[in-house]
Design an enzyme around this catalytic site. Structure first.
Site, PDB file in Angstrom:
ATOM      1  N   HIS A  67     -14.342  -0.543   2.947  1.00 30.60           N
ATOM      2  CA  HIS A  67     -14.330  -1.367   4.162  1.00 30.60           C
ATOM      3  C   HIS A  67     -13.960  -0.551   5.406  1.00 30.60           C
ATOM      4  CE1 HIS A  67     -14.365  -4.295   0.977  1.00 30.60           C
ATOM      5  NE2 HIS A  67     -14.575  -5.275   1.834  1.00 30.60           N
ATOM      6  N   GLU A 112       0.804  -1.223   0.000  1.00 28.61           N
ATOM      7  CA  GLU A 112       0.000   0.000   0.000  1.00 28.61           C
ATOM      8  C   GLU A 112       0.837   1.273   0.000  1.00 28.61           C
ATOM      9  OE1 GLU A 112      -2.311  -3.403   1.686  1.00 28.61           O
ATOM     10  OE2 GLU A 112      -0.342  -2.518   2.118  1.00 28.61           O
TER      11      GLU A 112
END
Length: 315
Positions: A108, A57
């Site tokens: 999420h 990420e």
């Protein structure tokens, strides 16, 4: 409010495909979660403009910064816990500091991640992202608002964080009068005794609670604050002056989130009591999303109970 329910992550994927049909400069990045974040829709439609950065990420945010610096319109996605949490330093220094137009669309978020548990239930992302200078923070309430937000961000000059959910939520803005504008709240119901300021998936329960309160003799104004930064001070000040009591509702830690932003604004501009409903400085747990929302008081009934107590104390 429609009975139809759509997860805002699905709306995000659909909006990306729609926007890319008219703009060849849009590029989408993901961190090995395209099926979950719904960027897979974009990958299928425009494989030449999709980059899977793998489970890396921080690297993805660096790649996004480089592409944005070269003129591309970049949307980068992964789960909120990883986008705001794991990659925070890269987002701050490589995107926020040079004020690059990277749109971080994190799915999420919040307790409603459900069975994935506390390690994935990010209830700190709003606090982290709104603390970055120049970062716009958007938390859309439904399908209509999510698509409108993505369209607005395509040519938006600056970094932005969009908070998206896993759980399907009611469609509440499917009317011709709905208008989305970054930094402007939307009044959904008028009221004179109290104002409920809600954001994200808590907007629908806020409307449900207002209906119950009305039947019990309490007139509750409901305002949807989809943009947490910059905050719509005008609509909040007006509500404070006209109703005399504010209740904020969010699927996020009550510390540092939406309620904190409202409290900060009011303390300096229109001193008034602000009651915050959210996750009360605790971690989540694994379980069905709907049940967890009830456990943490993120439902219409708790809004009703909280408002009734606050209104009685106001008198």
């Amino acid at each position: 409010m429609s009975e139809k329910k759509i997860a805002t992550r699905d709306s995000y994927g659909a909006a990306l495909v729609e926007c890319a049909e008219h703009d060849s400069e849009i590029v989408v990045l993901d961190a090995d979660l395209a099926a979950a974040t719904k960027t897979g829709m974009f990958k299928k439609a425009h494989p030449d403009r999709f980059i899977d950065c793998g489970i890396a990420e921080c690297n993805m945010m660096g790649v996004a910064a480089g592409l944005a610096a070269s003129g591309k319109k970049v949307f980068a996605s992964t789960f909120a816990m990883f986008a705001a949490g794991r990659a925070f330093e890269i987002v701050r220094n490589s995107i926020g500091y040079p004020h690059l137009p990277v749109k971080i669309c994190a799915t999420h978020a919040g307790i409603s991640v459900g069975e994935d548990g506390a390690s994935h239930q990010c209830c700190e992302d709003i606090a982290l992202m709104r603390a970055i200078p120049g970062m716009t923070v958007i938390n859309p309430s439904d399908d209509v608002e999510t698509k409108a937000a993505i369209r607005a961000l395509v040519d938006f000059d600056g970094p932005a964080y969009v908070r998206l959910g896993r759980l399907a939520v009611p469609v509440i803005n499917d009317n011709e009068s709905y208008h989305f504008e970054i930094g402007k709240g939307v009044q959904l119901k008028d009221g004179s005794d109290v104002t409920i300021l809600a954001t994200g998936l808590m907007v629908a329960p806020a409307l449900e609670a207002a209906k119950t309160l009305e039947a019990e003799g309490i007139s509750a104004r409901v305002i949807n604050i989809h943009t947490i930064k910059p905050l719509d001070g005008d609509i909040i000040r007006k509500a404070a002056e006209e109703t005399g009591l504010l209740v904020t509702v969010e699927e996020h830690n009550v510390m540092g989130g939406f309620g904190s932003a409202v409290s900060e604004f009011c303390s300096e501009n229109c001193p008034i009591r602000v009651v915050k409903i959210g996750v009360n400085d605790t971690f989540g747990q694994s379980g069905p999303a709907a049940e967890l929302l009830d456990v943490y008081g993120l439902n219409a009934q708790n809004i009703v109970d909280t408002v009734k107590r606050a209104v009685s104390e106001k008198k």
